[in-house]
Design a protein around this motif. Structure first.
Motif, PDB file in Angstrom:
ATOM      1  N   GLY A 223       0.747  -1.246   0.000  1.00  0.00           N
ATOM      2  CA  GLY A 223       0.000   0.000   0.000  1.00  0.00           C
ATOM      3  C   GLY A 223       0.777   1.295   0.000  1.00  0.00           C
ATOM      4  O   GLY A 223       0.237   2.345   0.362  1.00  0.00           O
ATOM      5  N   ARG A 224       2.035   1.264  -0.432  1.00  0.00           N
ATOM      6  CA  ARG A 224       2.808   2.504  -0.523  1.00  0.00           C
ATOM      7  C   ARG A 224       3.922   2.309  -1.530  1.00  0.00           C
ATOM      8  O   ARG A 224       4.245   1.183  -1.922  1.00  0.00           O
ATOM      9  N   ALA A 225       4.534   3.420  -1.928  1.00  0.00           N
ATOM     10  CA  ALA A 225       5.752   3.356  -2.727  1.00  0.00           C
ATOM     11  C   ALA A 225       6.930   3.005  -1.818  1.00  0.00           C
ATOM     12  O   ALA A 225       6.877   3.196  -0.597  1.00  0.00           O
ATOM     13  N   GLY A 226       7.991   2.487  -2.408  1.00  0.00           N
ATOM     14  CA  GLY A 226       9.160   2.135  -1.629  1.00  0.00           C
ATOM     15  C   GLY A 226       9.998   3.344  -1.265  1.00  0.00           C
ATOM     16  O   GLY A 226       9.883   4.419  -1.866  1.00  0.00           O
ATOM     17  N   VAL A 227      10.850   3.178  -0.272  1.00  0.00           N
ATOM     18  CA  VAL A 227      11.813   4.201   0.143  1.00  0.00           C
ATOM     19  C   VAL A 227      13.196   3.554   0.177  1.00  0.00           C
ATOM     20  O   VAL A 227      13.313   2.316   0.222  1.00  0.00           O
ATOM     21  N   PRO A 228      14.259   4.340   0.139  1.00  0.00           N
ATOM     22  CA  PRO A 228      15.605   3.757   0.115  1.00  0.00           C
ATOM     23  C   PRO A 228      15.869   2.756   1.227  1.00  0.00           C
ATOM     24  O   PRO A 228      16.559   1.753   1.021  1.00  0.00           O
ATOM     25  N   ASP A 229      15.326   3.007   2.422  1.00  0.00           N
ATOM     26  CA  ASP A 229      15.550   2.090   3.535  1.00  0.00           C
ATOM     27  C   ASP A 229      14.889   0.727   3.327  1.00  0.00           C
ATOM     28  O   ASP A 229      15.114  -0.193   4.128  1.00  0.00           O
ATOM     29  N   ASP A 230      14.089   0.583   2.283  1.00  0.00           N
ATOM     30  CA  ASP A 230      13.553  -0.735   1.936  1.00  0.00           C
ATOM     31  C   ASP A 230      14.549  -1.546   1.120  1.00  0.00           C
ATOM     32  O   ASP A 230      14.426  -2.772   1.033  1.00  0.00           O
ATOM     33  N   ILE A 231      15.508  -0.879   0.490  1.00  0.00           N
ATOM     34  CA  ILE A 231      16.399  -1.544  -0.461  1.00  0.00           C
ATOM     35  C   ILE A 231      17.809  -1.745   0.093  1.00  0.00           C
ATOM     36  O   ILE A 231      18.373  -2.846  -0.002  1.00  0.00           O
ATOM     37  N   GLY A 232      18.394  -0.713   0.683  1.00  0.00           N
ATOM     38  CA  GLY A 232      19.755  -0.824   1.200  1.00  0.00           C
ATOM     39  C   GLY A 232      19.972  -2.006   2.130  1.00  0.00           C
ATOM     40  O   GLY A 232      20.959  -2.743   1.979  1.00  0.00           O
ATOM     41  N   PRO A 233      19.071  -2.233   3.101  1.00  0.00           N
ATOM     42  CA  PRO A 233      19.271  -3.372   3.990  1.00  0.00           C
ATOM     43  C   PRO A 233      19.232  -4.720   3.262  1.00  0.00           C
ATOM     44  O   PRO A 233      19.936  -5.654   3.643  1.00  0.00           O
ATOM     45  N   MET A 234      18.408  -4.818   2.209  1.00  0.00           N
ATOM     46  CA  MET A 234      18.345  -6.067   1.453  1.00  0.00           C
ATOM     47  C   MET A 234      19.672  -6.348   0.768  1.00  0.00           C
ATOM     48  O   MET A 234      20.183  -7.471   0.803  1.00  0.00           O
ATOM     49  N   ILE A 235      20.229  -5.309   0.122  1.00  0.00           N
ATOM     50  CA  ILE A 235      21.513  -5.498  -0.557  1.00  0.00           C
ATOM     51  C   ILE A 235      22.599  -5.845   0.453  1.00  0.00           C
ATOM     52  O   ILE A 235      23.393  -6.775   0.250  1.00  0.00           O
ATOM     53  N   ALA A 236      22.643  -5.113   1.556  1.00  0.00           N
ATOM     54  CA  ALA A 236      23.656  -5.378   2.577  1.00  0.00           C
ATOM     55  C   ALA A 236      23.531  -6.799   3.117  1.00  0.00           C
ATOM     56  O   ALA A 236      24.543  -7.458   3.390  1.00  0.00           O
ATOM     57  N   SER A 237      22.308  -7.282   3.257  1.00  0.00           N
ATOM     58  CA  SER A 237      22.114  -8.632   3.801  1.00  0.00           C
ATOM     59  C   SER A 237      22.667  -9.703   2.875  1.00  0.00           C
ATOM     60  O   SER A 237      23.111 -10.768   3.332  1.00  0.00           O
ATOM     61  N   LEU A 238      22.652  -9.450   1.566  1.00  0.00           N
ATOM     62  CA  LEU A 238      23.204 -10.429   0.625  1.00  0.00           C
ATOM     63  C   LEU A 238      24.715 -10.553   0.749  1.00  0.00           C
ATOM     64  O   LEU A 238      25.298 -11.533   0.280  1.00  0.00           O
ATOM     65  N   LEU A 239      25.344  -9.578   1.362  1.00  0.00           N
ATOM     66  CA  LEU A 239      26.793  -9.602   1.546  1.00  0.00           C
ATOM     67  C   LEU A 239      27.192 -10.255   2.861  1.00  0.00           C
ATOM     68  O   LEU A 239      28.381 -10.476   3.104  1.00  0.00           O
ATOM     69  N   ALA A 240      26.218 -10.559   3.707  1.00  0.00           N
ATOM     70  CA  ALA A 240      26.501 -11.117   5.017  1.00  0.00           C
ATOM     71  C   ALA A 240      26.867 -12.598   4.909  1.00  0.00           C
ATOM     72  O   ALA A 240      26.388 -13.310   4.028  1.00  0.00           O
ATOM     73  N   PRO A 241      27.714 -13.098   5.802  1.00  0.00           N
ATOM     74  CA  PRO A 241      28.099 -14.511   5.769  1.00  0.00           C
ATOM     75  C   PRO A 241      26.903 -15.466   5.806  1.00  0.00           C
ATOM     76  O   PRO A 241      26.958 -16.546   5.216  1.00  0.00           O
ATOM     77  N   ALA A 242      25.837 -15.075   6.491  1.00  0.00           N
ATOM     78  CA  ALA A 242      24.680 -15.967   6.617  1.00  0.00           C
ATOM     79  C   ALA A 242      24.000 -16.242   5.283  1.00  0.00           C
ATOM     80  O   ALA A 242      23.277 -17.236   5.147  1.00  0.00           O
ATOM     81  N   ASN A 243      24.206 -15.373   4.287  1.00  0.00           N
ATOM     82  CA  ASN A 243      23.570 -15.560   2.976  1.00  0.00           C
ATOM     83  C   ASN A 243      24.554 -16.041   1.919  1.00  0.00           C
ATOM     84  O   ASN A 243      24.350 -15.819   0.722  1.00  0.00           O
ATOM     85  N   ARG A 244      25.572 -16.742   2.325  1.00  0.00           N
ATOM     86  CA  ARG A 244      26.616 -17.182   1.406  1.00  0.00           C
ATOM     87  C   ARG A 244      26.117 -18.170   0.343  1.00  0.00           C
ATOM     88  O   ARG A 244      26.747 -18.329  -0.699  1.00  0.00           O
ATOM     89  N   TRP A 245      24.986 -18.842   0.599  1.00  0.00           N
ATOM     90  CA  TRP A 245      24.485 -19.868  -0.323  1.00  0.00           C
ATOM     91  C   TRP A 245      23.443 -19.324  -1.296  1.00  0.00           C
ATOM     92  O   TRP A 245      22.920 -20.043  -2.135  1.00  0.00           O
ATOM     93  N   VAL A 246      23.136 -18.029  -1.205  1.00  0.00           N
ATOM     94  CA  VAL A 246      22.225 -17.400  -2.163  1.00  0.00           C
ATOM     95  C   VAL A 246      23.046 -17.024  -3.387  1.00  0.00           C
ATOM     96  O   VAL A 246      23.989 -16.230  -3.301  1.00  0.00           O
ATOM     97  N   ASN A 247      22.682 -17.567  -4.550  1.00  0.00           N
ATOM     98  CA  ASN A 247      23.495 -17.358  -5.740  1.00  0.00           C
ATOM     99  C   ASN A 247      22.633 -17.456  -6.991  1.00  0.00           C
ATOM    100  O   ASN A 247      21.687 -18.261  -7.044  1.00  0.00           O
ATOM    101  N   ALA A 248      22.937 -16.629  -7.981  1.00  0.00           N
ATOM    102  CA  ALA A 248      22.277 -16.655  -9.293  1.00  0.00           C
ATOM    103  C   ALA A 248      20.779 -16.370  -9.194  1.00  0.00           C
ATOM    104  O   ALA A 248      19.990 -16.874  -9.986  1.00  0.00           O
TER     105      ALA A 248
END
Length: 259
Positions: A223-248
């Motif tokens: 019910g709203r448009a996105g804001v930058p704080d919706d995206i930055g944390p997602m990208i940062a999380s992909l760089l975390a060790p816990a997401n090492r198996w997310v690929n392609a």
């Protein structure tokens, strides 16, 4: 040193177009998670230095380097300057994470899109991503990560964005090929596809035009448009060790837009 075995506190991420918008937000969230950051900027050194200062206030190291991602001829020089910055600031010859964020939009009906507009999009969003990543490969650690920015417009069709969306569709295909070819080095490659976000992208149309903002909100499940704080944390999380198996993967971050 493998990024898989390193802690978040000694990783270095390079975020292109990190002086404003989603790039700035991503750089700050990487720093908040304990990573150091190199950001690039095209022309606004003052904005870039403000981001560096904010990252340093979080207790992390940061460097800003000028780069025009539309000019592939400058990538060798940029790589040399990046190597110098890594040695001077971190006493390293490598970095761990590359976020290909830099970009711009063009709004034009298919019938009205000019060759100059098309070429400008190719140079930044496809050729730039392809050859900058190629140039930086020797500096990326084995076990590192690459995140390429796409768009919800590769799934949804909004008139006026045919050329832009075509470039982002190509980036999604490129990301899968990079994941396959760089897998032998343990480098994971993913695409993040934001929905419509309230930034200055496209002249700030989603942020500043109430009618467009409401149209976006009306087709979004949350019910709203996105804001930058919706995206930055997602990208940062992909760089975390816990997401090492997310690929392609293509990961859309749109709040359920256009369902």
């Amino acid at each position: 040193m493998s990024a898989e075995n390193s802690s978040a506190t000694n990783t270095i991420a390079l975020v292109t177009g990190g002086s404003r918008g989603l790039g700035r937000n991503t750089a700050l969230h990487i720093a908040r998670a304990g990573g150091d950051v190199v950001i690039t900027f095209r022309s606004r050194a003052d904005e870039a230095q403000a981001v560096v200062a904010e990252i340093e206030s979080l207790g992390r190291k940061a460097v800003a380097l000028q780069l025009d991602t539309a000019v592939a001829a400058g990538f060798a020089d940029f790589t040399a300057r990046l190597r110098q910055a890594l040695r001077a600031t971190w006493q390293r010859d490598s970095f761990d994470h590359l976020v290909n964020n830099a970009g711009h939009g063009e709004h034009a009906a298919f019938a009205d899109t000019t060759e100059a507009q098309f070429d400008g999009l190719v140079n930044v969003h496809l050729k730039g991503v392809f050859f900058l990543t190629q140039a930086l490969l020797p500096l990326i650690t084995d076990g590192g990560r690459i995140v390429n920015l796409s768009s919800g417009l590769t799934r949804m069709s909004w008139p006026g964005y045919a050329a832009y969306a075509a470039m982002k569709g190509a980036v999604e295909v490129l990301s899968r090929y990079l994941a396959k070819e760089l897998g032998t080095r343990g480098i994971a490659v993913n695409t993040v596809a934001p929905g419509a976000i309230e930034t200055d992208f496209g002249g700030g149309v989603v942020r500043d035009n109430p009618e467009i903002n409401q149209r976006v909100a009306g087709i979004t499940a949350l019910g709203r448009a996105g804001v930058p704080d919706d995206i930055g944390p997602m990208i940062a999380s992909l760089l975390a060790p816990a997401n090492r198996w997310v690929n392609a993967q293509r990961i859309e971050v749109s709040g359920g837009q256009g369902l």
